[in-house]
Design a protein around this motif. Structure first.
Motif, PDB file in Angstrom:
ATOM      1  N   LEU A   1     -18.435 -19.860  47.816  1.00 49.19           N
ATOM      2  CA  LEU A   1     -18.590 -19.352  49.173  1.00 49.19           C
ATOM      3  C   LEU A   1     -20.048 -19.002  49.443  1.00 49.19           C
ATOM      4  N   LYS A   2     -20.727 -18.409  48.465  1.00 48.17           N
ATOM      5  CA  LYS A   2     -22.143 -18.098  48.653  1.00 48.17           C
ATOM      6  C   LYS A   2     -22.956 -19.366  48.906  1.00 48.17           C
TER       7      LYS A   2
ATOM      8  N   ILE B   1     -14.318 -13.242  54.217  1.00 46.76           N
ATOM      9  CA  ILE B   1     -15.152 -12.960  55.387  1.00 46.76           C
ATOM     10  C   ILE B   1     -14.308 -12.496  56.579  1.00 46.76           C
ATOM     11  N   GLU B   2     -13.010 -12.765  56.515  1.00 51.08           N
ATOM     12  CA  GLU B   2     -12.093 -12.447  57.620  1.00 51.08           C
ATOM     13  C   GLU B   2     -12.535 -13.125  58.911  1.00 51.08           C
TER      14      GLU B   2
ATOM     15  N   ASP C   1     -38.112  -6.024  42.336  1.00 49.19           N
ATOM     16  CA  ASP C   1     -38.475  -7.385  42.723  1.00 49.19           C
ATOM     17  C   ASP C   1     -37.278  -8.161  43.272  1.00 49.19           C
ATOM     18  N   ARG C   2     -36.168  -7.482  43.474  1.00 53.79           N
ATOM     19  CA  ARG C   2     -34.976  -8.170  44.000  1.00 53.79           C
ATOM     20  C   ARG C   2     -35.171  -8.461  45.490  1.00 53.79           C
ATOM     21  N   PRO C   3     -34.826  -9.659  45.970  1.00 55.33           N
ATOM     22  CA  PRO C   3     -34.944  -9.951  47.407  1.00 55.33           C
ATOM     23  C   PRO C   3     -34.035  -9.047  48.227  1.00 55.33           C
ATOM     24  N   MET C   4     -34.430  -8.838  49.482  1.00 53.46           N
ATOM     25  CA  MET C   4     -33.585  -8.036  50.359  1.00 53.46           C
ATOM     26  C   MET C   4     -32.246  -8.751  50.555  1.00 53.46           C
ATOM     27  N   PRO C   5     -31.136  -7.988  50.647  1.00 52.01           N
ATOM     28  CA  PRO C   5     -29.809  -8.597  50.635  1.00 52.01           C
ATOM     29  C   PRO C   5     -29.460  -9.310  51.936  1.00 52.01           C
TER      30      PRO C   5
ATOM     31  N   ASP D   1     -24.259 -11.371  48.474  1.00 46.08           N
ATOM     32  CA  ASP D   1     -23.258 -10.386  48.059  1.00 46.08           C
ATOM     33  C   ASP D   1     -22.667 -10.787  46.703  1.00 46.08           C
ATOM     34  N   PRO D   2     -22.864  -9.982  45.655  1.00 46.41           N
ATOM     35  CA  PRO D   2     -22.396 -10.380  44.319  1.00 46.41           C
ATOM     36  C   PRO D   2     -20.879 -10.417  44.190  1.00 46.41           C
TER      37      PRO D   2
END
Length: 344
Positions: A240-241, A279-280, A224-228, A233-234
């Motif tokens: 930043l997220k 993120i560079e 049931d996890r949403p698509m990444p 990104d964990p």
């Protein structure tokens, strides 16, 4: 305006649409897949999926492949489906290939034909890289072509290889690459094995692009996890997220950096440091690339007008959108649509 280049993440998303700038494209690497009776369809398609997707990410093909059987007749897969092939291995000039994979399966007969063994030895003499899917490496071992090499194969066939081919270095890993020998133990490892091969040929950036396409719905133990997305990104800091989520949620009407900073309780300089470290890229460049990538998808996957797409992706005018699109992709939005129509 000078030609723009994508930062890492968005470069992967857009690889297939970027003009080749190296000017030194080599010929595609040629692969032959020898289908053995009752071969694993899942292992075979996993390997093929990787190279087909690699080609989708390039303006020129990176690979060509052919399916083969010893006599040219169709081969029955482990699913009971007969698969037609391009040619008969025993009748081919083996020099037309760079790599040759033997595709086995759980019920594949383990007594290879003498002519097949000799053809494999010829391929070795000519310098081809040889590989096995499932128990295909057992055939290579029986031809004496795995002596001194490390390889792997399905657990059901390990005892047979250990007993009959003691000079082979049997591994417990899911896949193994040892110089000019490649092997995987089953269906699930075939894709990872081929990605490792592609990494050797074309580098990590191509592999990341393939993984981004093929693993978008990878769920592991949480169905049931949403698509990444990048914002999920964990490994990224929560602050930043939060910035990335704001950008993803505000594409049609982009937020100013000062506004974003106020919403996440950070200074503009703090945000810039986070982007540089993780993120560079710079926040403004990332935001633009997020919007131009969405615009490219709408342009090539819908019939919306260019003007409507420009508005939907936060560009101040159609002219501004066209200039940005050309800066990144080397063609105008109109030309991109025309090229897409020609390729169908």
């Amino acid at each position: 305006m000078s030609k723009r280049t994508f930062d890492s993440h968005f470069h992967r998303s857009n690889q297939a649409y970027l003009k080749n700038e190296s000017g030194t494209r080599t010929e595609p690497i040629r692969i032959g897949f020898v289908l053995l009776e009752h071969f694993s369809m899942m292992a075979f398609t996993g390997a093929v999926d990787a190279i087909v997707t690699a080609n989708l990410l390039s303006s020129c093909p990176l690979y060509t492949f052919q399916t083969l059987s010893t006599d040219g007749d169709a081969v029955r897969s482990d699913l009971g489906i007969d698969i037609s092939v391009n040619a008969a291995l025993l009748e081919l000039d083996i020099r037309r290939f760079d790599l040759l994979f033997l595709c086995g399966g759980y019920r594949t007969p383990l007594q290879p034909d003498r002519q097949l063994l000799e053809k494999l030895r010829e391929a070795d003499r000519l310098g081809l890289t040889l590989g096995g899917l499932w128990n295909g490496s057992l055939m290579l071992a029986q031809a004496g072509l795995m002596n001194g090499y490390e390889c792997t194969l399905h657990p059901e066939n390990r005892a047979s290889l250990e007993e009959t081919c003691p000079k082979v270095r049997l591994s417990t890993h899911p896949y193994v690459i040892d110089r000019h020998r490649v092997s995987c133990a089953g269906a699930s490892s075939a894709l990872d094995m081929m990605l490792a091969v592609i990494r050797q040929h074309y580098g990590q950036e191509v592999v990341r692009g393939i993984e981004e396409i093929l693993s978008c719905d990878k769920i592991g133990e949480l169905p049931d996890r949403p698509m990444p997305t990048v914002a999920s990104d964990p490994t990224l800091p929560e602050s930043l997220k939060a910035v990335l989520q704001l950008m993803e949620a505000n594409i049609e009407e982009p937020l100013g950096m000062e506004e974003i900073a106020g919403l996440v309780n950070l200074s503009r300089r703090q945000i810039e440091r986070l982007f540089h470290r993780h993120i560079e890229s710079t926040p403004s460049k990332y935001y633009l690339e997020l919007r131009i990538t969405r615009a490219r998808r709408l342009l090539l996957q819908t019939n919306e007008s260019i003007a409507a797409i420009a508005v939907a992706c936060g560009f101040v005018s159609t002219t501004h959108f066209s200039h940005c699109y050309r800066d990144y992709f080397g063609v105008s939005p109109t030309q991109a649509r025309q090229n897409r129509a020609k390729s169908r």
